[in-house]
Design an enzyme around this catalytic site. Structure first.
Site, PDB file in Angstrom:
ATOM      1  N   HIS A 519       0.823  -1.214   0.000  1.00  0.00           N
ATOM      2  CA  HIS A 519       0.000   0.000   0.000  1.00  0.00           C
ATOM      3  C   HIS A 519       0.856   1.262   0.000  1.00  0.00           C
ATOM      4  O   HIS A 519       0.887   2.008   0.970  1.00  0.00           O
ATOM      5  CB  HIS A 519      -0.944  -0.016   1.195  1.00  0.00           C
ATOM      6  CG  HIS A 519      -1.813  -1.232   1.230  1.00  0.00           C
ATOM      7  ND1 HIS A 519      -2.414  -1.700   2.371  1.00  0.00           N
ATOM      8  CD2 HIS A 519      -2.189  -2.090   0.246  1.00  0.00           C
ATOM      9  CE1 HIS A 519      -3.113  -2.795   2.089  1.00  0.00           C
ATOM     10  NE2 HIS A 519      -2.987  -3.049   0.819  1.00  0.00           N
ATOM     11  N   LEU A 520       1.525   1.485  -1.117  1.00  0.00           N
ATOM     12  CA  LEU A 520       2.285   2.715  -1.300  1.00  0.00           C
ATOM     13  C   LEU A 520       1.326   3.791  -1.796  1.00  0.00           C
ATOM     14  O   LEU A 520       0.339   3.484  -2.467  1.00  0.00           O
ATOM     15  CB  LEU A 520       3.398   2.477  -2.319  1.00  0.00           C
ATOM     16  CG  LEU A 520       4.451   1.437  -1.890  1.00  0.00           C
ATOM     17  CD1 LEU A 520       5.057   0.761  -3.100  1.00  0.00           C
ATOM     18  CD2 LEU A 520       5.524   2.104  -1.061  1.00  0.00           C
TER      19      LEU A 520
END
Lengths: 592, 242
Positions: A519-520
């Site tokens: 989850h960048l």
């Protein structure tokens, strides 16, 4: 003279790209989607039993980005030399048709309303001085109320299973009491609790918290979505995260959108097409199309279109903007420019609870999106005043299906043997009788955390790699430690025989060697000010108005929730405004 | 036996999983599970387990190291079989002949530069080269120190060496001991717990130890049985049962 190849070109065939393609073809546009990886279909690559092979799947990384072609460089601080991310570990971007949407888990949240306007909400409650100076805390420029119809639409397309709390202001179920109001219920009832999740639910309730079923894009029942695409009920086989669901139960672009799109003559999908740049005209304010490399023939092709949608993975969108000269690169020293600004991640730490030996947690049973969570320490659901940090974490048991190699490699450390005598005792005990509790938290944006182009390393096509400058900051470490400590009373109430609470440590830099989360976010964020955001509230580039950039790159800070639900809603939101406003009168939809 | 230099060797042929004669003849797992063929499956598995394996990548001396070291990492005990009985050395040798052995999805572009450990692997060596150079260097060390090959040393001495590698106090010339150790540990555990089609996990011994049911992949009736252990034994991708 009209020489264009299509009305719109879309880069990337993941969730964002396929949603945009569906919306734009519905609007009558011809659309070409360029995907740099190969085709993936459930009936072939996703079929049982080959698809549930752990070694070939999550371990040898069948569905993930091939770093041999292109990767990023990473450093913790601006005075370091960034080094290449040579082996996949900390995060796992996807590659091929479906993108990361093919191998995701399926946790499908709506953003918390406060998270969408976090600076305003924090200032209103705690005053301007509460926010640290070097923190780039910003609002999205769009509210929950505006996005609600699009969250709703995305859930119906994904076939999301869940239990609502309120619909149109009325309490209708024992869902998340902190969740915002909804215009309609979930399309499917919540998935059942695994034994681990049920144990957590009871203990969290007894500890005075508010447990709820995670909203999961894993179908609890047979389902046909508004596009006519069908899903089968999930059987908890445990092969969601890192895999392509052989049962058509986990939502993916491949199952939920592409079967409909592929029947549309206006839709063209070109796989093995690696986009090298967006082509701009001399003024640098208009895109003329894109240039891509066919990775099977090594031939470069330029396509022309009126509209270009970037919907690759978060950091690939930012990389393409930098390579193409869209907007002004961010400069952390002068604090100017927007492309690469507000690069964010999430703070995820996994604690472990051992139950008595007559309790078998059967950790291989599960589904990627299924579980029980509490939001008592997420977002602004608790008093930050005396705590002095911004952000929060949901806490959950999300038993997604633990496979033996991953369990074996992960066992040991913290005083437990990692091999040899005693190791197997620890492994067997941990695998049979323990469960994991995650604090899956937010990560704020900071002036010296950003993305730019690396000065040294190049990809297989001769282009500079993207460089990440990232580490953990005190605000986020304090938040993580605070929330992790809240797990202890829950573990006690579960009847734990042993507990290992894991949290971030002060001074410990971001470690690229261990999986944390994919989850960048951020790097090309949305907002209401072109000085501090790359995109306007419709995800349209402030600088090149016929380029829209869809993805978690638009998030000004990392939220406690998983990003996909918000990415999908933002895609539908952007598409709606392209369809209703932009196409009638192309140009900037917000005046800078 | 001629051994190729891993840096100049041509890319090895990738053996696709489940394309063996056995699986081609016998078809899908669904077939195996619903037909009374468990006897055939067990016979085939027995044959595979008893046929001596000749390593294709590792030399006899390297393979002796692998047999000894992997067994120390994953020893036979009251929980179940150890690495050698599970076929872990065979698994690692076979892996060296796949794209993984040549680091096909690793970014291997120069320059190679050392940095802080938390920024990850930065050696110019793919798995084949790591093993070849690492084992050679380690054997030089054991000869110097103990006058013997690693495999000929008593188990407690082998454990001291492995501990030194894991802790980083033993450097294998250009390879940090810890890097070599983690490569070996990871591949050992992969061999113990991957599907038997890759050469390890003989007789599903790894999965039996953990109570992992393998390719069953359907737990609708066991989502929550109040903490009761899942009742069915493992089955492999090709239908082998324990």
């Amino acid at each position: 003279m009209n020489t264009k190849n299509a009305d719109a070109i879309i880069v990337g065939a993941g969730w964002a790209g396929t949603i945009m393609a569906k919306e734009l073809t519905e609007a009558g546009l011809s659309v070409i989607v360029l995907e740099r990886g190969k085709e993936h279909t459930t009936a072939i690559e996703g079929a049982y039993p080959d698809s549930i092979d752990e070694l070939r799947g999550a371990i040898r990384k069948r569905l993930f980005q091939n770093l041999a072609k292109t990767t990023v460089t990473i450093r913790n601080t601006v005075d370091q030399t960034a080094l290449p991310y040579r082996q996949l570990a900390a995060f796992l971007p996807g590659e091929g048709v479906g993108g990361a949407g093919l191998h995701w888990s399926g946790v499908h949240f709506r953003a918390d309303p406060n998270d969408l306007r976090l600076r305003s909400a924090m200032e209103e409650r705690y005053g301007k001085n509460f926010i640290p100076k070097d923190m780039h805390l910003q609002d999205y420029g769009v509210t929950y109320e505006e996005l609600e119809p699009f969250f709703d639409k995305a859930e119906k397309v994904f076939g999301t299973s869940g239990t609502a709390y309120t619909v149109k202001g009325k309490v209708i179920g024992d869902g998340n009491v902190f969740a915002p109001d909804r215009s309609s219920d979930f399309p499917l009832p919540a998935m059942n609790d695994t034994f681990s999740a049920a144990t957590f639910r009871k203990a969290a309730h007894d500890a005075g918290y508010h447990p709820y079923s995670l909203p999961a894009a894993n179908a609890s029942q047979p389902y046909t979505n508004p596009y006519g695409c069908q899903m089968g009920p999930c059987n908890f086989c445990g092969y969601c995260s890192g895999y392509d669901c052989y049962l058509y139960s986990k939502a993916s672009p491949n199952v939920n959108i592409l079967p409909a799109l592929r029947q549309d003559k206006r839709f063209t999908l070109i796989s093995n097409a690696h986009v090298l740049r967006v082509d701009l005209d001399g003024s640098k304010t208009k895109a003329t199309g894109v240039t891509y490399l066919d990775t099977t023939t090594q031939r470069e092709t330029s396509l022309k279109a009126d509209l270009v949608i970037l919907s690759a993975f978060q950091f690939h969108n930012v990389h393409l903007m930098l390579l193409s000269g869209i907007g002004k690169p961010y400069d952390p020293v002068k604090n100017t420019g927007t492309i690469g600004r507000n690069f964010v991640y999430q703070t995820i730490t996994t604690s472990r609870v051992w139950l008595p030996e007559n309790n078998y947690t059967n950790q291989f049973i599960g589904a990627g999106g299924v579980g029980v969570a509490i939001d008592d320490f997420n977002s602004m659901n608790f008093d930050h005043g005396p705590l002095g940090f911004v952000g929060g974490s949901p806490v959950w048991v999300n038993q997604a299906g633990v496979k033996p190699i991953a369990a074996a490699v992960g066992t040991g450390g913290h005083g437990t043997p990692r091999w040899g005598k005693g190791y197997k005792d620890a492994l067997v005990d941990t695998y049979k009788h323990s469960l994991a509790i995650d604090a899956h938290g937010s990560n704020m944006a900071y002036r010296d955390v950003y993305l730019d182009l690396d000065p040294t390393w190049k990809d297989a096509y001769g282009l500079p790699l993207l460089r990440m400058t990232f580490t953990w900051k005190d605000n986020d470490i304090r938040m993580n430690q605070y929330v992790v400590n809240k797990i202890a009373p829950i573990a006690r109430a579960m009847g734990a025989t042993k507990v290992s609470l894991n949290h971030l440590e002060f001074g410990q830099p971001f470690d690229t060697r261990h999986y944390q989360t994919t989850h960048l976010g951020g790097g090309a964020i949305m907002g209401d000010n072109p000085q501090t955001s790359a995109l306007n509230r419709y995800l349209q580039s402030w600088d090149v108005s016929n380029v829209f950039v869809i993805g978690s790159n638009a998030f000004p800070q990392g939220m406690g929730y998983n990003p996909t639900g918000t990415v999908a809603a933002l895609a539908y939101w952007s598409a709606h405004h392209i369809r209703t406003t932009y196409l009638k009168s192309p140009g900037p939809m917000v005046q800078a | 036996m001629v051994k190729s230099d891993p840096t100049s060797a041509p890319k090895p042929r990738f053996t696709l999983p489940r394309r063996s004669v056995t699986s081609a003849l016998l078809g899908t797992t669904a077939f195996w599970l619903t037909q009374p063929s468990a006897g055939i499956s067990r016979a085939l598995a027995r044959e595979a387990a008893t046929a001596p394996y000749s390593p294709q990548f590792f030399t006899a001396a390297e393979y002796a190291f692998l047999m000894a070291a992997t067994e120390r990492l994953f020893p036979k005990d009251h929980n179940g079989p150890g690495a050698t009985e599970l076929g872990v050395p065979e698994f690692i040798d076979r892996q060296m002949q796949t794209p993984y052995g040549v680091g096909d999805n690793w970014y291997m572009s120069a320059p190679f530069q050392e940095g802080p450990a938390n920024l990850g692997y930065q050696l110019p060596l793919v798995p084949r080269a790591l093993y070849r150079q690492g084992i050679a260097s380690l054997e030089r060390y054991t000869h110097q120190q103990y006058g013997k090959n690693f495999a000929a040393l008593p188990a407690p001495t082998q454990d001291i060496i492995l501990t030194a590698l894991e802790g980083g106090s033993l450097q294998l010339e250009s390879i940090p001991g810890r890097t070599f150790f983690e490569q070996l540990r990871t591949n050992t555990l992969e061999g113990a717990f991957s599907d038997p089609l890759y050469g390890g996990n003989h007789n599903l011994g790894g999965w039996l130890m953990l109570g992992f049911p393998g390719a069953r992949a359907d737990f609708m009736d066991w989502v929550n049985q109040e903490g009761t252990a899942y009742p069915l034994p493992p089955v492999s991708l090709s239908g082998q049962t324990a």
